[in-house]
Scaffold this motif. Structure first.
Motif, mmCIF file in Angstrom:
data_model
loop_
_atom_site.group_PDB
_atom_site.id
_atom_site.type_symbol
_atom_site.label_atom_id
_atom_site.label_comp_id
_atom_site.label_asym_id
_atom_site.label_seq_id
_atom_site.Cartn_x
_atom_site.Cartn_y
_atom_site.Cartn_z
ATOM 1 N N PHE A 119 11.942 -10.663 9.626
ATOM 2 C CA PHE A 119 13.136 -11.275 9.006
ATOM 3 C C PHE A 119 12.928 -11.322 7.499
ATOM 4 C CE2 PHE A 119 12.711 -13.336 13.188
ATOM 5 C CZ PHE A 119 13.967 -13.097 13.722
ATOM 6 N N ASP A 120 13.976 -11.036 6.738
ATOM 7 C CA ASP A 120 13.897 -11.266 5.296
ATOM 8 C C ASP A 120 15.237 -11.779 4.796
ATOM 9 O OD1 ASP A 120 11.671 -10.155 2.986
ATOM 10 O OD2 ASP A 120 13.625 -10.886 2.286
ATOM 11 N N LYS A 121 15.175 -12.690 3.843
ATOM 12 C CA LYS A 121 16.410 -13.257 3.293
ATOM 13 C C LYS A 121 17.136 -12.242 2.410
ATOM 14 C CE LYS A 121 13.968 -15.690 -0.441
ATOM 15 N NZ LYS A 121 14.255 -14.758 -1.526
ATOM 16 N N SER A 122 16.407 -11.240 1.925
ATOM 17 C CA SER A 122 17.041 -10.225 1.075
ATOM 18 C C SER A 122 17.650 -9.113 1.927
ATOM 19 C CB SER A 122 16.002 -9.601 0.142
ATOM 20 O OG SER A 122 15.437 -10.609 -0.628
ATOM 21 N N ARG A 123 18.400 -8.221 1.223
ATOM 22 C CA ARG A 123 19.064 -7.141 1.956
ATOM 23 C C ARG A 123 18.116 -6.003 2.295
ATOM 24 N NH1 ARG A 123 24.040 -5.514 -1.455
ATOM 25 N NH2 ARG A 123 22.744 -6.417 -3.058
ATOM 26 N N GLY A 124 17.004 -5.940 1.561
ATOM 27 C CA GLY A 124 16.074 -4.838 1.798
ATOM 28 C C GLY A 124 14.647 -5.344 1.877
ATOM 29 N N THR A 125 13.709 -4.394 1.938
ATOM 30 C CA THR A 125 12.295 -4.762 2.026
ATOM 31 C C THR A 125 11.687 -4.763 0.620
ATOM 32 O OG1 THR A 125 11.493 -2.488 2.134
ATOM 33 C CG2 THR A 125 12.175 -3.519 4.222
ATOM 34 N N GLY A 126 10.462 -5.193 0.514
ATOM 35 C CA GLY A 126 9.716 -5.046 -0.753
ATOM 36 C C GLY A 126 9.321 -6.366 -1.377
ATOM 37 N N GLY A 127 10.218 -7.380 -1.311
ATOM 38 C CA GLY A 127 9.890 -8.655 -1.969
ATOM 39 C C GLY A 127 9.589 -8.398 -3.432
ATOM 40 N N ARG A 128 8.386 -8.730 -3.850
ATOM 41 C CA ARG A 128 8.006 -8.520 -5.250
ATOM 42 C C ARG A 128 7.621 -7.058 -5.544
ATOM 43 N NH1 ARG A 128 3.845 -12.986 -5.592
ATOM 44 N NH2 ARG A 128 4.332 -13.285 -3.380
ATOM 45 N N LEU A 129 7.895 -6.171 -4.571
ATOM 46 C CA LEU A 129 7.801 -4.722 -4.829
ATOM 47 C C LEU A 129 9.190 -4.115 -4.661
ATOM 48 C CD1 LEU A 129 4.587 -3.568 -2.871
ATOM 49 C CD2 LEU A 129 4.854 -3.796 -5.330
ATOM 50 N N SER A 130 10.227 -4.933 -4.873
ATOM 51 C CA SER A 130 11.570 -4.423 -4.589
ATOM 52 C C SER A 130 12.141 -3.670 -5.791
ATOM 53 C CB SER A 130 12.496 -5.550 -4.157
ATOM 54 O OG SER A 130 12.617 -6.464 -5.209
ATOM 55 N N THR A 131 13.225 -2.988 -5.502
ATOM 56 C CA THR A 131 13.873 -2.132 -6.490
ATOM 57 C C THR A 131 15.298 -2.627 -6.672
ATOM 58 O OG1 THR A 131 12.525 -0.341 -5.622
ATOM 59 C CG2 THR A 131 14.405 0.311 -6.964
ATOM 60 N N CYS A 132 15.795 -2.631 -7.907
ATOM 61 C CA CYS A 132 17.185 -3.057 -8.107
ATOM 62 C C CYS A 132 18.032 -1.881 -8.579
ATOM 63 C CB CYS A 132 17.249 -4.200 -9.116
ATOM 64 S SG CYS A 132 16.970 -3.691 -10.818
ATOM 65 N N ARG A 133 19.322 -1.979 -8.329
ATOM 66 C CA ARG A 133 20.247 -0.942 -8.796
ATOM 67 C C ARG A 133 20.903 -1.408 -10.095
ATOM 68 N NH1 ARG A 133 20.242 3.388 -6.179
ATOM 69 N NH2 ARG A 133 21.513 4.240 -7.856
ATOM 70 N N LEU A 134 21.154 -0.444 -10.971
ATOM 71 C CA LEU A 134 21.880 -0.704 -12.227
ATOM 72 C C LEU A 134 22.896 0.417 -12.347
ATOM 73 C CD1 LEU A 134 18.741 -1.263 -14.292
ATOM 74 C CD2 LEU A 134 20.758 -2.543 -14.889
ATOM 75 N N GLY A 135 24.044 0.275 -11.715
ATOM 76 C CA GLY A 135 25.024 1.362 -11.695
ATOM 77 C C GLY A 135 24.435 2.570 -10.992
ATOM 78 N N ASP A 136 24.347 3.682 -11.729
ATOM 79 C CA ASP A 136 23.814 4.917 -11.138
ATOM 80 C C ASP A 136 22.286 4.963 -11.190
ATOM 81 O OD1 ASP A 136 26.383 5.686 -10.769
ATOM 82 O OD2 ASP A 136 26.494 6.885 -12.622
ATOM 83 N N TYR A 137 21.669 3.959 -11.772
ATOM 84 C CA TYR A 137 20.221 3.980 -11.973
ATOM 85 C C TYR A 137 19.554 2.972 -11.040
ATOM 86 C CZ TYR A 137 21.814 6.093 -16.332
ATOM 87 O OH TYR A 137 22.436 6.883 -17.255
ATOM 88 N N SER A 138 18.232 3.083 -10.939
ATOM 89 C CA SER A 138 17.502 2.026 -10.227
ATOM 90 C C SER A 138 16.177 1.806 -10.943
ATOM 91 C CB SER A 138 17.294 2.399 -8.761
ATOM 92 O OG SER A 138 16.403 3.467 -8.668
ATOM 93 N N ALA A 139 15.586 0.641 -10.697
ATOM 94 C CA ALA A 139 14.316 0.321 -11.355
ATOM 95 C C ALA A 139 13.522 -0.628 -10.479
ATOM 96 C CB ALA A 139 14.584 -0.336 -12.705
ATOM 97 N N ASP A 140 12.207 -0.533 -10.575
ATOM 98 C CA ASP A 140 11.333 -1.454 -9.843
ATOM 99 C C ASP A 140 11.305 -2.782 -10.595
ATOM 100 O OD1 ASP A 140 10.740 0.506 -7.976
ATOM 101 O OD2 ASP A 140 9.146 1.327 -9.240
ATOM 102 N N LEU A 141 11.737 -3.811 -9.910
ATOM 103 C CA LEU A 141 11.930 -5.109 -10.551
ATOM 104 C C LEU A 141 10.669 -5.978 -10.505
ATOM 105 C CD1 LEU A 141 14.353 -6.533 -11.838
ATOM 106 C CD2 LEU A 141 14.983 -7.372 -9.582
ATOM 107 N N GLY A 142 9.779 -5.689 -9.551
ATOM 108 C CA GLY A 142 8.547 -6.472 -9.419
ATOM 109 C C GLY A 142 7.376 -5.672 -9.975
ATOM 110 N N ALA A 143 6.269 -5.632 -9.212
ATOM 111 C CA ALA A 143 5.080 -4.907 -9.687
ATOM 112 C C ALA A 143 5.452 -3.454 -9.972
ATOM 113 C CB ALA A 143 3.987 -4.965 -8.628
ATOM 114 N N PRO A 144 5.256 -2.985 -11.219
ATOM 115 C CA PRO A 144 5.650 -1.605 -11.538
ATOM 116 C C PRO A 144 4.693 -0.565 -10.953
ATOM 117 C CG PRO A 144 4.767 -2.712 -13.490
ATOM 118 C CD PRO A 144 4.806 -3.728 -12.402
ATOM 119 N N TYR A 145 3.463 -0.998 -10.691
ATOM 120 C CA TYR A 145 2.441 -0.074 -10.164
ATOM 121 C C TYR A 145 1.279 -0.895 -9.650
ATOM 122 C CZ TYR A 145 0.766 -1.202 -14.827
ATOM 123 O OH TYR A 145 0.403 -1.894 -15.950
ATOM 124 N N ILE A 146 0.331 -0.194 -9.070
ATOM 125 C CA ILE A 146 -0.886 -0.853 -8.584
ATOM 126 C C ILE A 146 -2.051 -0.188 -9.306
ATOM 127 C CG2 ILE A 146 -2.311 -1.212 -6.525
ATOM 128 C CD1 ILE A 146 0.555 -0.845 -5.034
#
Ligand SMILES: Cc1cc2nc3c(=O)[nH]c(=O)nc-3n(C[C@H](O)[C@H](O)[C@H](O)COP(=O)(O)OP(=O)(O)OC[C@H]3O[C@@H](n4cnc5c(N)ncnc54)[C@H](O)[C@@H]3O)c2cc1C
Length: 343
Positions: A31-58
Protein backbone atom coordinates in the motif's frame (compact mmCIF):
# COMPACT_ATOMS: atom_id res chain seq x y z
CA UNK A 1 -1.35 -21.73 1.67
CA UNK A 2 1.28 -19.09 1.00
CA UNK A 3 1.73 -16.50 3.77
CA UNK A 4 0.26 -13.13 2.81
CA UNK A 5 2.26 -10.07 3.90
CA UNK A 6 1.10 -6.44 3.69
CA UNK A 7 3.74 -3.73 3.34
CA UNK A 8 2.94 -0.08 4.06
CA UNK A 9 5.16 2.08 1.83
CA UNK A 10 6.51 1.51 -1.68
CA UNK A 11 9.82 3.34 -1.17
CA UNK A 12 13.12 1.52 -1.55
CA UNK A 13 12.75 -0.42 1.74
CA UNK A 14 9.17 -1.58 1.05
CA UNK A 15 9.99 -2.48 -2.56
CA UNK A 16 13.17 -4.44 -1.71
CA UNK A 17 11.25 -6.32 0.97
CA UNK A 18 8.36 -7.05 -1.44
CA UNK A 19 10.79 -8.44 -4.01
CA UNK A 20 12.58 -10.72 -1.51
CA UNK A 21 9.32 -12.03 -0.02
CA UNK A 22 7.80 -12.75 -3.44
CA UNK A 23 11.00 -14.62 -4.38
CA UNK A 24 10.52 -16.67 -1.19
CA UNK A 25 7.00 -17.76 -2.06
CA UNK A 26 4.97 -15.18 -0.15
CA UNK A 27 1.94 -13.29 -1.41
CA UNK A 28 2.64 -9.58 -0.98
CA UNK A 29 0.35 -6.54 -1.05
CA UNK A 30 2.00 -3.11 -0.99
CA UNK A 31 0.00 0.00 0.00
CA UNK A 32 1.20 3.53 -0.65
CA UNK A 33 -0.51 6.86 -0.07
CA UNK A 34 1.06 8.21 -3.27
CA UNK A 35 0.01 7.44 -6.83
CA UNK A 36 3.26 5.71 -7.67
CA UNK A 37 6.23 3.93 -6.13
CA UNK A 38 9.58 5.35 -5.04
CA UNK A 39 8.84 7.47 -1.95
CA UNK A 40 12.01 9.50 -1.57
CA UNK A 41 13.22 8.01 -4.88
CA UNK A 42 10.16 9.28 -6.71
CA UNK A 43 9.98 11.25 -9.90
CA UNK A 44 7.78 14.28 -10.60
CA UNK A 45 6.34 15.56 -13.85
CA UNK A 46 6.77 19.15 -15.05
CA UNK A 47 4.65 19.42 -18.18
CA UNK A 48 6.52 17.46 -20.84
CA UNK A 49 9.53 16.96 -18.56
CA UNK A 50 10.23 14.86 -15.51
CA UNK A 51 12.80 14.99 -12.73
CA UNK A 52 13.89 12.93 -9.74
CA UNK A 53 12.55 14.79 -6.75
CA UNK A 54 14.29 12.79 -4.00
CA UNK A 55 17.73 11.16 -3.98
CA UNK A 56 19.26 12.10 -7.37
CA UNK A 57 21.69 9.16 -7.29
CA UNK A 58 23.35 6.62 -5.05
CA UNK A 59 27.04 7.04 -4.27
CA UNK A 60 28.92 4.12 -5.80
CA UNK A 61 31.37 2.00 -3.85
CA UNK A 62 32.48 2.51 -0.28
CA UNK A 63 34.37 0.88 2.52
CA UNK A 64 31.88 -0.79 4.83
CA UNK A 65 30.64 -4.34 4.23
CA UNK A 66 27.03 -3.09 4.00
CA UNK A 67 27.90 -0.54 1.36
CA UNK A 68 29.84 -3.13 -0.65
CA UNK A 69 26.88 -5.58 -0.43
CA UNK A 70 24.47 -2.81 -1.42
CA UNK A 71 26.71 -1.75 -4.29
CA UNK A 72 26.95 -5.38 -5.51
CA UNK A 73 23.16 -5.72 -5.29
CA UNK A 74 22.67 -2.49 -7.26
CA UNK A 75 24.82 -3.87 -10.08
CA UNK A 76 22.40 -6.80 -10.44
CA UNK A 77 19.42 -4.46 -11.04
CA UNK A 78 18.79 -3.97 -14.78
CA UNK A 79 17.50 -0.37 -14.31
CA UNK A 80 20.74 0.77 -12.65
CA UNK A 81 23.30 2.61 -14.76
CA UNK A 82 26.62 4.19 -13.85
CA UNK A 83 26.89 7.96 -14.03
CA UNK A 84 30.22 9.82 -14.13
CA UNK A 85 29.15 13.48 -14.14
CA UNK A 86 31.31 16.58 -14.48
CA UNK A 87 31.40 17.72 -10.84
CA UNK A 88 32.50 21.04 -9.36
CA UNK A 89 32.12 22.78 -6.04
CA UNK A 90 30.12 26.03 -5.78
CA UNK A 91 33.26 28.06 -6.60
CA UNK A 92 33.64 26.17 -9.89
CA UNK A 93 36.65 24.02 -8.91
CA UNK A 94 36.52 20.54 -10.41
CA UNK A 95 35.97 17.52 -8.15
CA UNK A 96 37.43 14.44 -9.83
CA UNK A 97 36.63 10.73 -9.84
CA UNK A 98 33.09 10.65 -8.48
CA UNK A 99 30.92 7.85 -9.81
CA UNK A 100 27.30 7.22 -9.02
CA UNK A 101 24.53 4.73 -9.65
CA UNK A 102 21.18 5.96 -10.89
CA UNK A 103 18.10 4.16 -12.20
CA UNK A 104 17.20 4.78 -15.81
CA UNK A 105 15.13 6.40 -17.27
CA UNK A 106 14.13 7.70 -13.81
CA UNK A 107 14.88 6.79 -10.19
CA UNK A 108 11.40 5.34 -9.57
CA UNK A 109 12.06 2.70 -12.29
CA UNK A 110 13.94 0.71 -9.64
CA UNK A 111 11.09 0.44 -7.12
CA UNK A 112 8.53 -0.02 -9.92
CA UNK A 113 10.47 -3.06 -11.13
CA UNK A 114 11.06 -4.49 -7.63
CA UNK A 115 7.35 -4.65 -6.79
CA UNK A 116 6.34 -6.33 -10.08
CA UNK A 117 5.56 -9.64 -8.36
CA UNK A 118 3.46 -8.00 -5.63
CA UNK A 119 -0.02 -6.51 -5.66
CA UNK A 120 0.40 -2.71 -5.55
CA UNK A 121 -2.43 -0.58 -4.11
CA UNK A 122 -1.61 3.13 -4.67
CA UNK A 123 -3.38 6.25 -3.32
CA UNK A 124 -4.22 4.43 -0.09
CA UNK A 125 -3.12 5.88 3.23
CA UNK A 126 -2.99 3.17 5.88
CA UNK A 127 -4.27 4.45 9.23
CA UNK A 128 -4.63 1.41 11.46
CA UNK A 129 -2.81 -1.89 12.02
CA UNK A 130 -3.86 -4.31 14.75
CA UNK A 131 -3.28 -8.02 15.50
CA UNK A 132 -6.69 -9.71 15.53
CA UNK A 133 -8.34 -13.12 15.24
CA UNK A 134 -10.72 -13.37 12.29
CA UNK A 135 -12.80 -16.58 12.21
CA UNK A 136 -10.23 -18.10 14.60
CA UNK A 137 -7.37 -17.26 12.26
CA UNK A 138 -4.58 -15.17 13.80
CA UNK A 139 -3.40 -12.29 11.69
CA UNK A 140 -3.10 -8.52 11.42
CA UNK A 141 -5.95 -6.27 10.37
CA UNK A 142 -5.20 -3.27 8.15
CA UNK A 143 -7.54 -0.29 7.67
CA UNK A 144 -7.14 2.92 5.69
CA UNK A 145 -7.21 6.37 7.33
CA UNK A 146 -11.01 6.50 7.05
CA UNK A 147 -11.46 3.17 8.82
CA UNK A 148 -12.20 1.12 5.69
CA UNK A 149 -10.97 -2.48 6.03
CA UNK A 150 -8.13 -3.40 3.67
CA UNK A 151 -7.82 -7.03 4.78
CA UNK A 152 -6.30 -9.43 7.26
CA UNK A 153 -2.71 -10.50 6.65
CA UNK A 154 -0.31 -13.08 8.12
CA UNK A 155 2.14 -10.24 8.82
CA UNK A 156 2.33 -6.49 8.25
CA UNK A 157 5.46 -4.41 7.75
CA UNK A 158 5.57 -0.63 8.11
CA UNK A 159 8.21 0.77 5.70
CA UNK A 160 7.60 4.51 6.09
CA UNK A 161 9.65 7.39 7.56
CA UNK A 162 9.81 7.16 11.37
CA UNK A 163 7.21 9.81 12.26
CA UNK A 164 4.74 8.47 9.69
CA UNK A 165 5.17 5.03 11.31
CA UNK A 166 4.23 6.28 14.81
CA UNK A 167 0.39 6.18 14.48
CA UNK A 168 0.60 2.77 12.81
CA UNK A 169 2.52 1.18 15.69
CA UNK A 170 0.03 1.68 18.53
CA UNK A 171 -0.29 -2.09 18.95
CA UNK A 172 3.36 -2.30 20.03
CA UNK A 173 4.17 0.66 22.33
CA UNK A 174 7.93 -0.06 22.39
CA UNK A 175 8.07 0.17 18.57
CA UNK A 176 6.02 3.36 18.68
CA UNK A 177 8.43 4.88 21.22
CA UNK A 178 11.41 4.00 19.06
CA UNK A 179 9.84 5.66 16.00
CA UNK A 180 8.92 8.75 18.06
CA UNK A 181 12.54 9.13 19.20
CA UNK A 182 13.89 9.61 15.67
CA UNK A 183 14.53 13.19 14.56
CA UNK A 184 13.73 13.90 10.90
CA UNK A 185 15.53 16.42 8.71
CA UNK A 186 13.53 18.74 6.45
CA UNK A 187 14.73 19.48 2.93
CA UNK A 188 13.51 22.01 0.34
CA UNK A 189 13.97 21.08 -3.32
CA UNK A 190 13.31 23.27 -6.35
CA UNK A 191 13.05 21.66 -9.80
CA UNK A 192 13.50 23.88 -12.84
CA UNK A 193 13.55 23.41 -16.60
CA UNK A 194 15.67 26.08 -18.31
CA UNK A 195 16.29 26.98 -21.93
CA UNK A 196 19.78 28.18 -22.85
CA UNK A 197 22.11 27.92 -25.82
CA UNK A 198 25.06 27.80 -23.45
CA UNK A 199 26.16 24.25 -22.55
CA UNK A 200 28.99 25.37 -20.29
CA UNK A 201 27.72 24.02 -17.00
CA UNK A 202 28.84 21.13 -14.82
CA UNK A 203 26.42 18.21 -14.27
CA UNK A 204 26.67 18.30 -10.51
CA UNK A 205 27.63 21.01 -8.03
CA UNK A 206 28.40 20.11 -4.42
CA UNK A 207 29.96 21.62 -1.32
CA UNK A 208 29.59 24.63 0.93
CA UNK A 209 27.08 27.37 0.07
CA UNK A 210 25.02 29.67 2.28
CA UNK A 211 21.72 28.43 0.82
CA UNK A 212 22.36 25.34 -1.32
CA UNK A 213 23.74 21.88 -0.72
CA UNK A 214 23.63 20.46 -4.24
CA UNK A 215 22.55 21.19 -7.82
CA UNK A 216 22.01 18.18 -10.07
CA UNK A 217 21.50 18.48 -13.81
CA UNK A 218 18.85 15.77 -13.97
CA UNK A 219 18.83 15.83 -17.76
CA UNK A 220 22.53 14.80 -17.81
CA UNK A 221 21.79 11.49 -16.08
CA UNK A 222 21.70 8.30 -18.18
CA UNK A 223 18.54 7.60 -20.18
CA UNK A 224 16.88 11.01 -19.68
CA UNK A 225 15.26 12.61 -22.72
CA UNK A 226 15.33 16.40 -22.92
CA UNK A 227 14.84 18.63 -25.98
CA UNK A 228 17.87 20.44 -27.39
CA UNK A 229 19.03 23.50 -25.43
CA UNK A 230 16.85 22.58 -22.43
CA UNK A 231 18.10 21.35 -19.09
CA UNK A 232 16.31 19.99 -16.05
CA UNK A 233 17.84 21.06 -12.72
CA UNK A 234 17.21 19.83 -9.20
CA UNK A 235 18.30 22.47 -6.71
CA UNK A 236 18.54 21.38 -3.04
CA UNK A 237 18.70 23.80 -0.13
CA UNK A 238 21.16 22.89 2.59
CA UNK A 239 20.16 21.41 5.94
CA UNK A 240 20.46 24.62 7.97
CA UNK A 241 18.61 26.80 5.43
CA UNK A 242 15.84 24.20 5.04
CA UNK A 243 15.42 23.98 8.81
CA UNK A 244 15.30 27.77 9.17
CA UNK A 245 12.69 28.00 6.36
CA UNK A 246 10.66 24.92 7.29
CA UNK A 247 7.41 26.94 7.39
CA UNK A 248 8.20 29.49 4.67
CA UNK A 249 5.76 29.45 1.75
CA UNK A 250 6.85 27.47 -1.34
CA UNK A 251 6.68 30.63 -3.50
CA UNK A 252 9.18 32.45 -1.29
CA UNK A 253 11.45 29.39 -1.12
CA UNK A 254 11.30 29.15 -4.93
CA UNK A 255 12.44 32.79 -5.23
CA UNK A 256 15.46 32.16 -2.96
CA UNK A 257 16.54 28.95 -4.66
CA UNK A 258 16.03 30.36 -8.17
CA UNK A 259 18.10 33.44 -7.27
CA UNK A 260 20.94 31.32 -5.80
CA UNK A 261 20.95 29.23 -9.00
CA UNK A 262 20.90 32.28 -11.35
CA UNK A 263 23.85 33.83 -9.52
CA UNK A 264 25.85 30.71 -10.43
CA UNK A 265 24.50 30.26 -13.97
CA UNK A 266 23.25 33.65 -15.26
CA UNK A 267 22.87 32.38 -18.86
CA UNK A 268 20.24 29.84 -17.70
CA UNK A 269 17.66 32.49 -16.83
CA UNK A 270 14.91 31.39 -19.23
CA UNK A 271 12.71 29.19 -17.03
CA UNK A 272 10.21 26.96 -18.89
CA UNK A 273 8.70 25.14 -15.90
CA UNK A 274 9.37 24.87 -12.18
CA UNK A 275 8.12 23.25 -9.03
CA UNK A 276 9.04 23.43 -5.33
CA UNK A 277 8.74 20.57 -2.87
CA UNK A 278 9.30 20.32 0.87
CA UNK A 279 10.43 16.91 2.12
CA UNK A 280 9.47 16.91 5.80
CA UNK A 281 11.28 13.61 6.40
CA UNK A 282 14.16 13.82 3.94
CA UNK A 283 16.64 12.04 6.18
CA UNK A 284 16.72 10.73 9.77
CA UNK A 285 18.90 10.63 12.84
CA UNK A 286 20.44 7.21 13.31
CA UNK A 287 19.06 4.32 15.35
CA UNK A 288 20.96 1.32 16.65
CA UNK A 289 18.59 -1.48 15.47
CA UNK A 290 18.57 -2.91 11.91
CA UNK A 291 14.78 -3.40 11.86
CA UNK A 292 11.93 -4.19 14.29
CA UNK A 293 9.97 -7.43 14.30
CA UNK A 294 7.52 -8.83 16.83
CA UNK A 295 6.67 -12.45 16.04
CA UNK A 296 3.76 -12.50 18.52
CA UNK A 297 1.84 -9.61 16.96
CA UNK A 298 3.41 -10.27 13.50
CA UNK A 299 4.22 -6.62 12.92
CA UNK A 300 7.58 -5.44 11.57
CA UNK A 301 9.22 -2.14 10.71
CA UNK A 302 12.03 -1.27 8.31
CA UNK A 303 13.36 1.77 6.46
CA UNK A 304 16.30 4.11 6.18
CA UNK A 305 16.00 5.25 9.81
CA UNK A 306 17.61 1.95 10.80
CA UNK A 307 21.28 2.67 10.16
CA UNK A 308 22.87 5.53 8.27
CA UNK A 309 19.64 7.21 7.14
CA UNK A 310 20.14 6.90 3.37
CA UNK A 311 19.40 4.44 0.56
CA UNK A 312 21.95 1.86 1.73
CA UNK A 313 20.29 1.77 5.17
CA UNK A 314 16.82 1.31 3.62
CA UNK A 315 18.14 -1.60 1.54
CA UNK A 316 19.95 -3.26 4.45
CA UNK A 317 17.04 -2.90 6.85
CA UNK A 318 14.59 -4.47 4.36
CA UNK A 319 17.00 -7.27 3.45
CA UNK A 320 17.59 -8.24 7.09
CA UNK A 321 13.88 -8.05 7.96
CA UNK A 322 13.05 -10.34 5.01
CA UNK A 323 15.27 -13.03 6.56
CA UNK A 324 13.48 -12.72 9.92
CA UNK A 325 10.07 -12.96 8.24
CA UNK A 326 11.01 -15.98 6.14
CA UNK A 327 12.38 -17.73 9.23
CA UNK A 328 9.16 -16.87 11.07
CA UNK A 329 6.97 -18.42 8.38
CA UNK A 330 9.14 -21.55 8.31
CA UNK A 331 8.76 -21.94 12.07
CA UNK A 332 5.01 -21.47 11.77
CA UNK A 333 5.06 -24.76 9.89
CA UNK A 334 3.98 -23.26 6.62
CA UNK A 335 3.66 -25.76 3.72
CA UNK A 336 6.89 -27.66 3.19
CA UNK A 337 7.07 -26.78 -0.53
CA UNK A 338 8.25 -23.26 0.43
CA UNK A 339 11.80 -22.91 -0.85
CA UNK A 340 14.08 -20.53 0.99
CA UNK A 341 16.50 -18.82 -1.37
CA UNK A 342 19.50 -16.83 -0.24
CA UNK A 343 18.96 -13.11 0.18
C1 LIG B 1 16.01 15.56 -1.38
C2 LIG B 1 16.60 14.23 -0.97
C3 LIG B 1 17.89 13.91 -1.38
C4 LIG B 1 18.45 12.68 -1.01
N1 LIG B 1 19.70 12.36 -1.45
C5 LIG B 1 20.23 11.14 -1.20
C6 LIG B 1 21.49 10.72 -1.77
O1 LIG B 1 22.14 11.48 -2.47
N2 LIG B 1 21.93 9.47 -1.51
C7 LIG B 1 21.20 8.59 -0.73
O2 LIG B 1 21.64 7.44 -0.56
N3 LIG B 1 20.02 8.95 -0.17
C8 LIG B 1 19.52 10.19 -0.38
N4 LIG B 1 18.31 10.56 0.15
C9 LIG B 1 17.64 9.65 1.10
C10 LIG B 1 16.95 8.48 0.37
O3 LIG B 1 16.10 8.99 -0.63
C11 LIG B 1 16.16 7.68 1.40
O4 LIG B 1 17.06 7.23 2.41
C12 LIG B 1 15.45 6.43 0.86
O5 LIG B 1 14.90 6.65 -0.41
C13 LIG B 1 14.39 6.03 1.89
O6 LIG B 1 13.67 4.90 1.47
P1 LIG B 1 12.54 4.29 2.43
O7 LIG B 1 11.91 3.19 1.68
O8 LIG B 1 13.11 4.00 3.77
O9 LIG B 1 11.47 5.47 2.69
P2 LIG B 1 10.57 6.31 1.67
O10 LIG B 1 11.25 6.43 0.35
O11 LIG B 1 10.20 7.56 2.36
O12 LIG B 1 9.27 5.40 1.45
C14 LIG B 1 8.19 5.42 2.36
C15 LIG B 1 6.88 5.31 1.59
O13 LIG B 1 5.82 5.17 2.54
C16 LIG B 1 4.68 5.86 2.06
N5 LIG B 1 3.81 6.12 3.22
C17 LIG B 1 4.08 6.86 4.34
N6 LIG B 1 3.04 6.79 5.20
C18 LIG B 1 2.09 6.00 4.64
C19 LIG B 1 0.80 5.55 5.05
N7 LIG B 1 0.27 5.89 6.23
N8 LIG B 1 0.10 4.73 4.20
C20 LIG B 1 0.62 4.37 2.99
N9 LIG B 1 1.84 4.77 2.55
C21 LIG B 1 2.58 5.56 3.37
C22 LIG B 1 5.26 7.12 1.42
O14 LIG B 1 4.36 7.66 0.47
C23 LIG B 1 6.55 6.55 0.76
O15 LIG B 1 6.31 6.16 -0.58
C24 LIG B 1 17.71 11.78 -0.21
C25 LIG B 1 16.40 12.10 0.19
C26 LIG B 1 15.85 13.32 -0.19
C27 LIG B 1 14.45 13.65 0.21
Amino acid sequence: MKPHVAIVGAGLAGSVLADLLVKNDCLVTVFDKSRGTGGRLSTCRLGDYSADLGAPYILDGSDSATEIDFSNWLQTQPQIEQWSPRVTDFKGDAIEHLRFSTASPRQSALTRSLITGAEFIPSTRVGYIWPELVEEKAGVIVRDDKGKGLGQFDAVVVATPALQAVPLLEAIPRFMKKAESIAPEVSWVHVMVTYSESRETPDLILGQHEVLSRITKDSAKPGRICPENSDVWVIEANKEWSRAHENTSPDVVAQHLRKAFMELFPTHNHVIAERTHRWLYARHSKTDADFLWDSFSRIGVCGDWFGQGETNAAWQSATLLSKALIEHFQQMDMPSDNHLIAV
